[in-house]
Each structure stands twice: as C-alpha cells, then as structure tokens.
Motif scaffolding. Structure first.
Motif, PDB file in Angstrom:
ATOM      1  N   THR A  46       0.956  -1.001   0.064  1.00 22.50           N
ATOM      2  CA  THR A  46      -0.102  -0.032  -0.063  1.00 22.50           C
ATOM      3  C   THR A  46       1.075   1.307  -0.004  1.00 22.50           C
ATOM      4  N   LEU A  47       1.310   1.548  -1.178  1.00 20.25           N
ATOM      5  CA  LEU A  47       2.598   2.584  -1.201  1.00 20.25           C
ATOM      6  C   LEU A  47       2.216   3.731  -0.690  1.00 20.25           C
ATOM      7  N   ALA A  49       1.796   7.675  -0.417  1.00 15.85           N
ATOM      8  CA  ALA A  49       2.476   8.724  -0.720  1.00 15.85           C
ATOM      9  C   ALA A  49       3.973   8.167  -0.433  1.00 15.85           C
ATOM     10  N   GLY A  50       4.097   6.756  -0.150  1.00 12.58           N
ATOM     11  CA  GLY A  50       5.671   6.423  -0.098  1.00 12.58           C
ATOM     12  C   GLY A  50       6.238   6.640   1.125  1.00 12.58           C
ATOM     13  N   GLY A  51       5.511   7.136   2.214  1.00 12.07           N
ATOM     14  CA  GLY A  51       6.173   7.518   3.633  1.00 12.07           C
ATOM     15  C   GLY A  51       6.907   6.373   4.067  1.00 12.07           C
ATOM     16  N   HIS A  52       6.094   5.068   4.089  1.00  9.67           N
ATOM     17  CA  HIS A  52       6.903   4.174   5.044  1.00  9.67           C
ATOM     18  C   HIS A  52       7.973   3.573   4.262  1.00  9.67           C
ATOM     19  N   ASP A  69       0.360   0.037  -5.559  1.00  2.00           N
ATOM     20  CA  ASP A  69      -0.855   0.901  -5.287  1.00  2.00           C
ATOM     21  C   ASP A  69      -1.825   0.688  -6.569  1.00  2.00           C
ATOM     22  N   ARG A  70      -3.013   0.612  -5.755  1.00  4.95           N
ATOM     23  CA  ARG A  70      -4.022   0.347  -6.976  1.00  4.95           C
ATOM     24  C   ARG A  70      -4.280   1.791  -7.706  1.00  4.95           C
ATOM     25  N   SER A  94      -1.538  -2.145  -9.111  1.00  4.77           N
ATOM     26  CA  SER A  94      -2.256  -3.312  -9.067  1.00  4.77           C
ATOM     27  C   SER A  94      -2.978  -3.438  -7.846  1.00  4.77           C
ATOM     28  N   ARG A  95      -4.000  -4.109  -7.550  1.00  6.69           N
ATOM     29  CA  ARG A  95      -4.872  -4.506  -6.336  1.00  6.69           C
ATOM     30  C   ARG A  95      -3.537  -5.408  -5.704  1.00  6.69           C
ATOM     31  N   PHE A  96      -3.716  -5.255  -4.359  1.00  9.87           N
ATOM     32  CA  PHE A  96      -2.637  -5.999  -3.680  1.00  9.87           C
ATOM     33  C   PHE A  96      -2.761  -7.615  -3.866  1.00  9.87           C
ATOM     34  N   ASP A 117      -0.387  -1.094   4.942  1.00  8.98           N
ATOM     35  CA  ASP A 117      -0.953   0.024   5.570  1.00  8.98           C
ATOM     36  C   ASP A 117      -2.259   0.362   5.143  1.00  8.98           C
ATOM     37  N   GLY A 119      -6.499   0.794   3.930  1.00 12.59           N
ATOM     38  CA  GLY A 119      -7.429   1.712   3.895  1.00 12.59           C
ATOM     39  C   GLY A 119      -6.922   2.839   2.990  1.00 12.59           C
ATOM     40  N   GLN A 124      -6.245  10.836  -0.506  1.00  7.99           N
ATOM     41  CA  GLN A 124      -7.329  10.474  -1.206  1.00  7.99           C
ATOM     42  C   GLN A 124      -8.460  11.113  -0.272  1.00  7.99           C
ATOM     43  N   MET A 144     -10.768   3.688  -5.415  1.00 10.42           N
ATOM     44  CA  MET A 144      -9.440   3.954  -5.073  1.00 10.42           C
ATOM     45  C   MET A 144      -8.832   3.823  -6.374  1.00 10.42           C
TER      46      MET A 144
HETATM   47  C1  LIG Z   1      -2.994   4.417   4.203  1.00 13.22           C
HETATM   48  S1  LIG Z   1      -2.503   4.585   2.616  1.00 13.22           S
HETATM   49  C2  LIG Z   1      -0.588   4.015   2.597  1.00 13.22           C
HETATM   50  C3  LIG Z   1       0.216   5.267   2.997  1.00 13.22           C
HETATM   51  C4  LIG Z   1       1.595   4.819   2.822  1.00 13.22           C
HETATM   52  N1  LIG Z   1       1.953   3.648   3.945  1.00 13.22           N
HETATM   53  C5  LIG Z   1       2.299   6.060   3.239  1.00 13.22           C
HETATM   54  O1  LIG Z   1       3.333   6.089   4.164  1.00 13.22           O
HETATM   55  O2  LIG Z   1       2.369   7.039   2.436  1.00 13.22           O
HETATM   56  C6  LIG Z   1      -3.157   3.294   1.681  1.00 13.22           C
HETATM   57  C7  LIG Z   1      -2.962   3.104   0.246  1.00 13.22           C
HETATM   58  O3  LIG Z   1      -3.171   1.814  -0.179  1.00 13.22           O
HETATM   59  C8  LIG Z   1      -4.064   1.810  -1.352  1.00 13.22           C
HETATM   60  N2  LIG Z   1      -4.781   0.518  -1.404  1.00 13.22           N
HETATM   61  C9  LIG Z   1      -5.459   0.363  -0.322  1.00 13.22           C
HETATM   62  N3  LIG Z   1      -6.144  -0.896  -0.607  1.00 13.22           N
HETATM   63  C10 LIG Z   1      -5.423  -1.443  -1.705  1.00 13.22           C
HETATM   64  C11 LIG Z   1      -5.432  -2.666  -2.408  1.00 13.22           C
HETATM   65  N4  LIG Z   1      -6.436  -3.601  -2.214  1.00 13.22           N
HETATM   66  N5  LIG Z   1      -4.486  -2.780  -3.519  1.00 13.22           N
HETATM   67  C12 LIG Z   1      -3.698  -1.791  -3.673  1.00 13.22           C
HETATM   68  N6  LIG Z   1      -3.527  -0.729  -3.011  1.00 13.22           N
HETATM   69  C13 LIG Z   1      -4.500  -0.308  -2.106  1.00 13.22           C
HETATM   70  C14 LIG Z   1      -4.510   3.116  -1.246  1.00 13.22           C
HETATM   71  O4  LIG Z   1      -4.785   3.395  -2.825  1.00 13.22           O
HETATM   72  C15 LIG Z   1      -3.984   4.071  -0.582  1.00 13.22           C
HETATM   73  O5  LIG Z   1      -2.936   4.850  -1.394  1.00 13.22           O
END
Ligand SMILES: C[S@@+](CC[C@H](N)C(=O)[O-])C[C@H]1O[C@@H](n2cnc3c(N)ncnc32)[C@H](O)[C@@H]1O
Length: 331
Positions: A46-47, A49-52, A69-70, A94-96, A117, A119, A124, A144
């Motif tokens: 769940t990339l 904004a790429g913070g983690h 990320d989707r 992709s969906r994860f 991570d 949600g 968004q 999403m």
């Molecule tokens: C809470 S944010 C992640 C923030 C990230 N860890 C950071 O530090 O910036 C969740 C991200 O996961 C993506 N996401 C949620 N469900 C997903 C899925 N099933 N497949 C791929 N990406 C997904 C969302 O689009 C969102 O960008």
C-alpha cells in the motif's frame, strides 16, 4: 531512526507522516537485516505517498522495495518522492491481491518482508472529488482506482433493498441498515444519488437522534460500508495475505496495519491459522509435519502510543499485527 533532517524536510513537503513509523521499522528490522541476506526485498503493498517506503529505503540501505498501489495518482506522488532511491524501488499499479503477478514482473521469486498499511490515504481523503469524505459535498465516487467501474453512487442507485442493507450491516456494522436502505430506495425514486451531501442529509433524517449522540457521525458507518463494497477491500485482503505469507522466506516478516475491526479480524484469523499446530489436540507430542511454519511477533494487536496520537491523530484507530516465517514447510 536514522532519517536525516534533509529526509525529514523532504517528507514534510508531502505533508503525510507515516503512521507508527518507528514501530513499523522496528518490526521489519530483523527480517531486513538477516545475516547472509544481501539485498532483502520488501513489498510495500500500500505504497500511498511512499512514507513508509521512504523510511525503509533510508533505514535499510541494502533493501529493495516492490511498491504496489491500485491508485495511479498515489504512485505518481510516490515516484516523485522516492526518485532519489533509483532502481532500489519499483512501482506497480495493481490491487495487492495481484502480488504474485507483481513479483513475477519485478523478477522476484521470494520476499523478505511485506507491509500492508490498509485503507485510504490522507491524500485520497483530502481530495474532495474522490468522494471519500462525508464532511464535504462531493461526487459519490469512492473508487481507489478511478478506472474501476462501480462507484458509490452506483451502489446506492442500483442495489436491491436486501443487497444494500447487507452491505451497510456487514461492512458498516450499521444497526439501522434496513431503515437506511428503505430511505435510499424511496429517495432514489424521485432522483438518483449523485453527491454525498444528499446522502448525509438522508442519514441525519433516518438515524435516531439518540443514537447520533453516542454512535459518532451518522455518515461514518455508511461511508465505510460503501467504500469497502466499491473497492472489494475485504476480498482483496483475504486473498493478498496468504499470497504474501506464501512468498515469504524463512526469517521474513509480514506487518499489517488495520484501521477498522473487519480488516483486523481477517488478519487476526489468518495469522492464528498460520501459527497453530495442526496436531490433534491432547497428544503428548506434536505429530511430524504439523508444527506451525510461522510465529506471531506481536502479542495481540499493537496500538499507537500517546506521543504518536498527539502528533498524528490518524493513528488513533490503527491495530498492528506482525508475523514471522520460522520454517520453510511444516516439519
Ligand atoms: C493508508 S495509505 C498508505 C500510506 C503509506 N503507507 C504512506 O506511508 O504514505 C493506503 C494506500 O493503499 C492503497 N490501497 C488500499 N487498498 C489497496 C489494495 N487492495 N490494493 C492496492 N492498493 C491499495 C490506497 O490506494 C492508498 O494509497
């Protein structure tokens, strides 16, 4: 954390502090610093904004990240933020639960860690036109991935009473699911739903005032339910967790951050199944081939501490669970 002031300033430009950053790094460290593993691979499922990922790439300087990320617009932001890490990170829309295909495309046959991570991201939520927030009147979208077909408006305008009530009850744990579904069906006869404002008004009118005083914002549960339905969030998690665990090398870890109880329940159950012996109960010794292949790293679910909560209110609902692979196969 070794992040320099420069790194902190750069992260600040994106305005999104990753939730429980220090604890997540600690939980991943044993998997990403194993002796003999030169370039550990971590999937950021769940990339956002790429913070983690930024932290992982900074902290573990030989690690490679496979970022998923989707949402293409999240990937664009992450690409920009993480450009300085060059080919240590690859980006995949992709969906994860498509993790196997993503790993094949990245030329990876096993992984050392994965982070979920879950949600929506604050990006968004902050973009009114994506329709995730109930505090502003915006199109009822909630996808999403904007290329997906189903929107929140479609759910409201086309689902039968039974299906809508089930979505609200299962995914929103909404006590008044049936009543809300009836009100929606009545309202859409005169005009289809297009924006969130009309739905929020309907919810205020339908949910009894007494419940409103204790149950939080009346739109919270309905919006959560619609978002989960539109994005098949729970199905994606149910499929992705086993795939990530199966791809994990011995000594590797998976860390999941959930923000609501339905997600956390799925994680808890999958982790419990993986860490349980399959020997029939009551035997004095474990039968060969039945010992668990994984062990729990966290005791129960960890939550954000007070300092984190003060700094980052988004961390309030988070529940963190981690698991480690201890054997290749049941022995
Ligand atoms: C809470 S944010 C992640 C923030 C990230 N860890 C950071 O530090 O910036 C969740 C991200 O996961 C993506 N996401 C949620 N469900 C997903 C899925 N099933 N497949 C791929 N990406 C997904 C969302 O689009 C969102 O960008």
């Amino acid at each position: 954390m070794n992040a320099s002031h420069d790194d902190e300033r750069r992260s600040g430009q994106f305005g999104h502090v990753p939730v429980m950053a220090r604890r997540i790094t600690e939980l991943l460290a044993p998997a990403l610093t194993r002796p003999g593993v030169e370039n550990p691979v971590v999937v950021d499922a769940t990339l956002g904004a790429g913070g983690h990922s930024e932290l992982m790439l900074t902290e573990f300087d030989s690690a490679r990240v496979v970022g998923i990320d989707r949402d293409e617009s999240a990937l664009d932001i992450a690409r920009d933020r993480l450009a300085r890490f060059g080919d240590r990170i690859s980006f995949h829309q992709s969906r994860f639960d498509g993790i196997d295909g993503v790993l094949a495309a990245a030329g990876v046959d096993h992984i050392d860690a994965a982070l979920f991570d879950l949600g929506v991201s604050s990006m968004q939520l902050d973009r009114a036109d994506r329709g995730f927030a109930y505090a502003v009147d915006a199109p009822l979208d909630m996808r999403m991935n904007p290329d997906d077909e189903l929107t929140a408006a479609d759910v409201l305008n086309t689902y039968s009473h039974g299906d809508l009530a089930r979505v609200l009850s299962e995914y929103g744990e909404e006590r008044f699911a049936g009543k809300i579904a009836s009100a929606v069906l009545r309202a859409r006869e005169s005009e289809p739903f297009t924006t969130s404002g009309r739905l929020v008004e309907l919810l205020y009118a339908t949910i009894p005032a007494a419940t409103r005083r204790t149950g939080g914002h009346p739109a919270k549960r309905t919006f959560q339910a619609l978002r989960i339905e539109v994005n098949h969030e729970l199905d994606a998690l149910r499929l992705a967790l086993p795939a990530a665990l199966d791809a994990l090398a011995v000594g590797g870890r998976v860390v999941v951050m959930s923000y609501q109880s339905l997600e956390d329940r799925i994680v808890k159950r999958e982790f419990a199944a993986r860490t349980r012996s399959t020997s029939p109960p009551g035997l004095p010794v474990e039968l060969p081939g039945t010992a668990p292949v994984f062990r729990l790293v966290t005791r129960g679910a960890e939550q954000a501490g007070e300092a984190e909560l003060a700094e980052n209110p988004r961390s309030a609902p988070v529940r963190v669970r981690a698991i480690e692979r201890v054997e290749r196969n049941r022995s």
